[in-house]
Design a protein around this motif. Structure first.
Motif, PDB file in Angstrom:
ATOM      1  N   TYR A 123     -10.763 -42.234   6.159  1.00 16.65           N
ATOM      2  CA  TYR A 123     -10.060 -43.070   5.176  1.00 16.65           C
ATOM      3  C   TYR A 123      -9.845 -42.300   3.872  1.00 16.65           C
ATOM      4  CZ  TYR A 123      -9.200 -46.752   1.767  1.00 16.65           C
ATOM      5  OH  TYR A 123      -8.666 -47.511   0.757  1.00 16.65           O
ATOM      6  N   TYR A 124     -10.909 -41.678   3.385  1.00 16.25           N
ATOM      7  CA  TYR A 124     -10.779 -40.975   2.099  1.00 16.25           C
ATOM      8  C   TYR A 124     -10.028 -39.656   2.220  1.00 16.25           C
ATOM      9  CZ  TYR A 124     -13.296 -44.297  -0.678  1.00 16.25           C
ATOM     10  OH  TYR A 124     -13.639 -45.439  -1.355  1.00 16.25           O
ATOM     11  N   ALA A 125      -9.826 -39.219   3.452  1.00 16.07           N
ATOM     12  CA  ALA A 125      -8.960 -38.051   3.666  1.00 16.07           C
ATOM     13  C   ALA A 125      -7.498 -38.468   3.792  1.00 16.07           C
ATOM     14  CB  ALA A 125      -9.414 -37.297   4.912  1.00 16.07           C
ATOM     15  N   GLY A 126      -7.240 -39.762   3.773  1.00 12.67           N
ATOM     16  CA  GLY A 126      -5.877 -40.260   3.871  1.00 12.67           C
ATOM     17  C   GLY A 126      -5.393 -40.473   5.287  1.00 12.67           C
ATOM     18  N   ASP A 127      -6.257 -40.283   6.282  1.00  8.05           N
ATOM     19  CA  ASP A 127      -5.871 -40.472   7.690  1.00  8.05           C
ATOM     20  C   ASP A 127      -6.225 -41.907   8.083  1.00  8.05           C
ATOM     21  OD1 ASP A 127      -5.209 -40.292  10.319  1.00  8.05           O
ATOM     22  OD2 ASP A 127      -6.377 -38.473  10.732  1.00  8.05           O
ATOM     23  N   PHE A 128      -5.389 -42.856   7.655  1.00 10.09           N
ATOM     24  CA  PHE A 128      -5.732 -44.267   7.791  1.00 10.09           C
ATOM     25  C   PHE A 128      -5.676 -44.751   9.243  1.00 10.09           C
ATOM     26  CE2 PHE A 128      -3.721 -43.871   3.493  1.00 10.09           C
ATOM     27  CZ  PHE A 128      -4.915 -43.882   2.792  1.00 10.09           C
ATOM     28  N   LYS A 172      -4.442 -39.323 -11.394  1.00 11.23           N
ATOM     29  CA  LYS A 172      -3.511 -38.179 -11.374  1.00 11.23           C
ATOM     30  C   LYS A 172      -4.117 -37.020 -10.585  1.00 11.23           C
ATOM     31  CE  LYS A 172      -0.111 -36.078 -14.387  1.00 11.23           C
ATOM     32  NZ  LYS A 172       0.972 -36.901 -13.813  1.00 11.23           N
ATOM     33  N   PHE A 173      -5.404 -36.791 -10.777  1.00 15.12           N
ATOM     34  CA  PHE A 173      -6.098 -35.725 -10.045  1.00 15.12           C
ATOM     35  C   PHE A 173      -6.016 -35.979  -8.539  1.00 15.12           C
ATOM     36  CE2 PHE A 173      -9.948 -34.307  -7.872  1.00 15.12           C
ATOM     37  CZ  PHE A 173     -10.032 -32.967  -8.231  1.00 15.12           C
ATOM     38  N   SER A 174      -6.252 -37.227  -8.124  1.00 13.65           N
ATOM     39  CA  SER A 174      -6.237 -37.568  -6.698  1.00 13.65           C
ATOM     40  C   SER A 174      -4.853 -37.372  -6.088  1.00 13.65           C
ATOM     41  CB  SER A 174      -6.686 -39.021  -6.503  1.00 13.65           C
ATOM     42  OG  SER A 174      -7.980 -39.222  -7.012  1.00 13.65           O
ATOM     43  N   GLU A 175      -3.821 -37.649  -6.865  1.00 11.00           N
ATOM     44  CA  GLU A 175      -2.459 -37.608  -6.317  1.00 11.00           C
ATOM     45  C   GLU A 175      -1.830 -36.205  -6.382  1.00 11.00           C
ATOM     46  OE1 GLU A 175      -0.469 -40.505  -8.649  1.00 11.00           O
ATOM     47  OE2 GLU A 175      -1.573 -42.213  -7.792  1.00 11.00           O
ATOM     48  N   GLU A 176      -2.146 -35.421  -7.436  1.00 10.37           N
ATOM     49  CA  GLU A 176      -1.358 -34.210  -7.693  1.00 10.37           C
ATOM     50  C   GLU A 176      -2.150 -32.902  -7.646  1.00 10.37           C
ATOM     51  OE1 GLU A 176       0.843 -34.625 -11.320  1.00 10.37           O
ATOM     52  OE2 GLU A 176       1.519 -36.669 -10.845  1.00 10.37           O
ATOM     53  N   PHE A 177      -3.447 -32.949  -7.857  1.00  9.68           N
ATOM     54  CA  PHE A 177      -4.166 -31.686  -7.971  1.00  9.68           C
ATOM     55  C   PHE A 177      -4.333 -31.019  -6.603  1.00  9.68           C
ATOM     56  CE2 PHE A 177      -8.073 -29.139  -7.993  1.00  9.68           C
ATOM     57  CZ  PHE A 177      -7.768 -28.230  -9.001  1.00  9.68           C
ATOM     58  N   ALA A 178      -4.185 -29.706  -6.593  1.00 13.63           N
ATOM     59  CA  ALA A 178      -4.389 -28.933  -5.361  1.00 13.63           C
ATOM     60  C   ALA A 178      -4.982 -27.591  -5.736  1.00 13.63           C
ATOM     61  CB  ALA A 178      -3.068 -28.748  -4.620  1.00 13.63           C
ATOM     62  N   LYS A 219     -12.324 -33.514  -2.798  1.00 16.11           N
ATOM     63  CA  LYS A 219     -11.398 -34.102  -3.779  1.00 16.11           C
ATOM     64  C   LYS A 219     -11.520 -35.623  -3.794  1.00 16.11           C
ATOM     65  CE  LYS A 219      -6.442 -34.260  -4.778  1.00 16.11           C
ATOM     66  NZ  LYS A 219      -5.109 -33.811  -4.355  1.00 16.11           N
ATOM     67  N   SER A 220     -11.593 -36.223  -2.597  1.00 18.44           N
ATOM     68  CA  SER A 220     -11.674 -37.692  -2.530  1.00 18.44           C
ATOM     69  C   SER A 220     -13.028 -38.209  -2.996  1.00 18.44           C
ATOM     70  CB  SER A 220     -11.393 -38.167  -1.100  1.00 18.44           C
ATOM     71  OG  SER A 220     -12.380 -37.672  -0.204  1.00 18.44           O
ATOM     72  N   ASN A 221     -14.070 -37.347  -2.978  1.00 16.38           N
ATOM     73  CA  ASN A 221     -15.400 -37.764  -3.412  1.00 16.38           C
ATOM     74  C   ASN A 221     -15.664 -37.485  -4.885  1.00 16.38           C
ATOM     75  OD1 ASN A 221     -16.460 -38.959  -1.108  1.00 16.38           O
ATOM     76  ND2 ASN A 221     -17.061 -37.002  -0.229  1.00 16.38           N
TER      77      ASN A 221
END
Length: 872
Positions: A639-644, A825-831, A840-842
């Motif tokens: 879930y927190y990796a975005g693989d819903f 913003k960090f969650s959506e754009e940072f790489a 990143k999700s944690n």
């Protein structure tokens, strides 16, 4: 001069002998005599006086197996504190002032006994160990070791006790006095370990060294009780007879005779009339006037063995009313009444109230009381829900009546209560003797049960009720006074020489009667009150059905209550679990359980109970909980990796394989979170509302509410958790983050505090291996800040949180809102190259105060739980 010189020499010798520094024969003799008779003897006497008071104040309960040692009563010890303090002071003086005497070690032993009596176990332990290691007196060392053994048994330190027993078993020349104490202490050791044979064996050995006849009588009685418990009636009979020797207390001799007769004749006798006559003779014996409750209780137990339950109950009720000297026996009688009502009649309500009565006679710390409390816990819940259903059902029916019907019902109730009270008063009246001499004395006041009106309490009470019913509560005065009062003004009332109301004795029967107005006030008459009644009924039908199935193993009544719930409250939020319980109950009783499996699948396809009925062979227990934890962790990471989609598949497969574990509610909430990402807003909201209604874990409910609040209107938010939002002004009730935060509560056991106005920092936590791979993290963060926050003056640094973790810190943020903006913003754009997605999700943000707490505990996951609950 010669006479004076001789006196001076004697004085000098005495003074010299007083010194405890010079170890001469004269000095030792002086100090031995003084410490023995001026200190040790007086201290020992005071201690023995207190021990004798403990024995004298203890009430032996002969209906139960007597304890090996009489328990030390803290109240008696407290009452004798001055005496024990004096004994301690004397023993201390024997040690301090007479250091070279041979009574120093004995005085240390007395101090250990005082500590033991006063419950200072550690101090007593040290004193007994000191005496054992220091003393050259073998008898004293043995006494100290035996006292040490008893102390170890008190503390349930059986390993130390076993070592002490082994050591003493190898000792030689143990005195008879110490052998008796040793074998008695061994019996106590086996008693605490519930080793019946060990107790009997140790007491058998102790009898050979018993110091006095009274103690011998008590030990014989204990042996008899234990042999009787083992079914060895012949041995029990012999020891009961032996316990009559030594002039025992009358109560012990009574029980010894009674129990000896039981094991010899009563239990085996086929002549029931003879047995009953024996109990009748005991009951009539004037010497047993304080033991009548015992006789009737023992007779009741005998009748129970004959399967005459009605007579047994009758005798037990009689035993409660009989006089007695042992209050605990009343408790045992009520306990027996509870047992019969439970086993014979399945009357859970009566059982609960009998157990309540038993506890009023048995001390809280008594093991029997603790056992009753455990038994009563379920019954308390049962009775609470049964009585609430009865009351609320009645109130609901009454509320549906017209006003006239309600008044008539209340009046009939009051009239019925009057009749009941009158009947009770009549029952208390002494039976009248229709003797001619009583008739002649009707006006003499000698016969309280005579037919003369003012000698008959019931007649006077009935007259008072009739007067009150017809005329009301008016002053008791002559007719001319009433007529005269009509012509008087309110300020010119004629004082009456008679009372203004009925005498207290005449009105006593009316005191407890409710008024018509008070009864009508109790009838619910508003929609809110009716709704409250129905809410309580809904809860009680469900809880009662659940209780009957799981705790009381009563399947049919459980099904009946749950079906009533479904029928009367078809929209209840408890329906999924109710269906599941009905499925289990019908399956156990051979009924149509498939219908409830079908209903679950149709109406609640996503319920954990649906998963359970669809997978009846699913694993359960600790292993299932462990495996479901692994499934939850995998789904959570997805879930927190975005693989819903993957997260949903993992949740579903885990629930199908392990449908009912302690992780089930967490898995369901995670599935709802996936719904929020993949499905409509209304669907997400609907599932959250259903989850909040059905989930029992308060932490998960709080988390679900936090998710739900941003989707609620102002009115819905206020109605969601009224207990959480007590005083909220209009500025707080906005559909933004401020409104969301208004109802948040920090979990009670959390070390962290919610202070959103404080300066916050942003934290990225990595393992050692992840740190090595994310080599460009600091540079990428600097570039990210330069591009997005050129004027924020954000600083970036790193530190070691623990040997396993390093953290990267971005600061400062003026408050939680600013930190949350950065977090989004960090969650959506940072790489950053090499930075894992789960790191990143944690990531999280934290107040300065909470960071200090985190830095001490090093428990990152504990704070992440707080962060997700309060911020996300």
């Amino acid at each position: 001069m010669r006479r004076f010189s001789g006196l001076a020499v004697v004085v000098l010798i005495v003074i010299g002998a007083c010194s405890s520094e010079r170890n001469t024969f004269t000095n030792r003799t002086f100090h031995n005599l003084t410490s023995h008779f001026n200190a040790f003897y007086l201290s020992d006497t005071k201690i023995k006086d207190v021990e004798a008071q403990v024995v004298a104040n203890y009430k032996e309960d002969y209906t139960q197996v007597l304890p090996v040692f009489i328990p030390i009563d803290s109240a008696t010890i407290k009452d004798n504190k001055a005496k024990l303090d004096s004994a301690r002071e004397l023993s201390s003086k024997a040690i301090d002032w007479h250091r070279i005497s041979k009574w120093v070690d004995d005085s240390y032993y007395l101090i250990g006994k005082i500590d033991y009596l006063q419950g200072q176990q550690d101090d007593a332990l040290n004193a007994f160990k000191y005496v054992n290691s220091r003393s050259k007196d073998k008898d004293l060392r043995h006494r100290a070791l035996i006292s040490l053994l008893r102390l170890y048994v008190d503390k349930l330190e059986y390993e130390n006790a076993n070592f002490t027993i082994d050591y003493l078993s190898k000792e030689s020349e143990i005195s008879d006095e110490n052998r008796f104490a040793l074998f008695k202490t061994l019996a106590y050791y086996y008693e605490t370990r519930a080793d019946q044979n060990g107790v009997i064996g140790a007491l058998d050995r102790a009898v050979a060294y018993v110091p006095d006849k009274k103690e011998e009588s008590r030990i014989h009685f204990i042996l008899a009780q234990r042999y009787q418990k083992e079914g060895l009636d012949a041995l029990a009979y012999d020891y009961y007879r032996k316990s009559l020797d030594g002039n025992p207390p009358y109560e012990r001799s009574f029980f010894a005779t009674l129990y000896a007769q039981q094991v010899a004749e009563l239990n085996a006798s086929k002549d029931l009339k003879k047995v009953r006559n024996y109990y009748d003779d005991l009951y009539k014996d004037p010497k047993n006037k304080d033991l009548k409750d015992v006789v009737i209780y023992e007779r009741a137990l005998f009748e129970e063995k004959q399967d005459d339950i009605p007579l047994t109950l009758q005798l037990l009720h009689q035993a409660v009313r009989e006089p007695g000297t042992n209050p605990r026996l009343k408790g045992y009688i009520y306990q027996k009444l509870a047992e019969i009502n439970l086993d014979e009649f399945k009357d859970f309500r009566a059982t609960k109230y009998y157990l309540d009565s038993a506890l009023t006679f048995i001390k809280e710390e008594d093991p029997v009381a603790l056992e009753i409390q455990e038994q009563k816990a379920t019954l308390d819940q049962y009775v609470f829900h049964v009585e609430r259903i009865q009351l609320n059902d009645s109130l609901t029916v009454i509320a549906s009546l017209s006003t006239d019907e309600q008044i008539a019902l209340a009046e009939n109730f009051i009239a019925a209560e009057e009749e009941r009270l009158l009947a009770e008063a009549r029952a208390k009246e002494q039976p009248k003797n229709p003797n001619i001499f009583n008739n002649l004395l009707a006006f003499s006041g000698k016969d309280p049960g005579a037919s003369f009106y003012f000698d008959n309490g019931v007649a006077m009470q009935q007259g008072a009720i009739e007067f009150n019913r017809v005329w009301g509560n008016r002053p008791l005065q002559d007719d001319w006074r009433r007529r005269a009062a009509i012509f008087q003004t309110s300020t010119q009332q004629i004082p009456s020489s008679k009372p203004d109301s009925l005498a207290p004795a005449e009105n006593q029967i009316l005191a407890g009667l409710p008024t018509l107005e008070s009864l009508l006030e109790k009838i619910p008459n508003t929609p809110e009150q009716i709704a409250q009644l129905n809410s309580e009924l809904e809860e009680s039908y469900f809880e009662l059905g659940k209780l009957l199935y799981f705790d009381l193993k009563e399947i049919e009544p459980s099904i009946e209550n749950l079906e009533t719930l479904i029928q009367n409250y078809p929209n209840t939020v408890r329906k999924p679990e109710a269906y599941y319980l009905l499925y289990l109950g019908q399956k156990d009783s051979g009924g149509n359980f498939e219908q409830y499996a079908g209903r679950l699948n149709r109406e609640f396809p996503e319920s954990q109970y649906t998963y359970s009925v669809n997978n009846p062979d699913a694993a359960s227990g600790n292993l299932a909980a462990l495996e479901s934890s692994k499934g939850y962790e995998a789904a959570y990471n997805a879930y927190y990796a975005g693989d819903f989609q993957r997260s949903r598949q993992l949740v579903k497969s885990t629930l199908e394989e392990y449908p009912l574990t302690r992780n089930t509610e967490k898995l369901l909430l995670l599935d709802i979170m996936v719904t929020g990402k993949l499905e409509s807003r209304d669907r997400f909201k609907s599932r959250l509302e259903s989850y909040i209604d059905n989930t029992k874990d308060p932490a998960l409910v709080s988390l679900a509410r936090n998710m739900l609040r941003p989707m609620l209107s102002k009115e819905e938010l206020a109605a969601l958790a009224p207990k959480e939002i007590i005083e909220v002004d209009s500025t707080q009730l906005q559909a933004d983050s401020t409104a969301v935060n208004a109802g948040r509560q920090v979990p009670e056991d959390s070390p962290y505090k919610l202070n959103e106005s404080q300066t916050h920092i942003f934290v990225i936590a990595l393992s050692r291996s992840e740190t090595d791979e994310a080599k460009n993290l600091l540079g990428d963060l600097e570039n990210f800040h330069a591009a997005n926050y050129p004027n924020a003056r954000l600083r970036t640094g790193n530190m070691n949180m623990s040997p396993e973790n390093a953290i990267y810190i971005i600061s400062p943020f003026a408050n939680a809102e600013k930190a949350n903006e950065y977090y989004r913003k960090f969650s959506e754009e940072f790489a950053s190259e090499g930075l894992p997605e789960n790191v990143k999700s944690n990531a999280f943000f934290i107040s300065i105060e909470n960071f200090q707490t985190l830095n001490k505990s090093k428990n990152l996951e504990e704070y992440r739980t707080f962060f997700r609950t309060l911020y996300q």
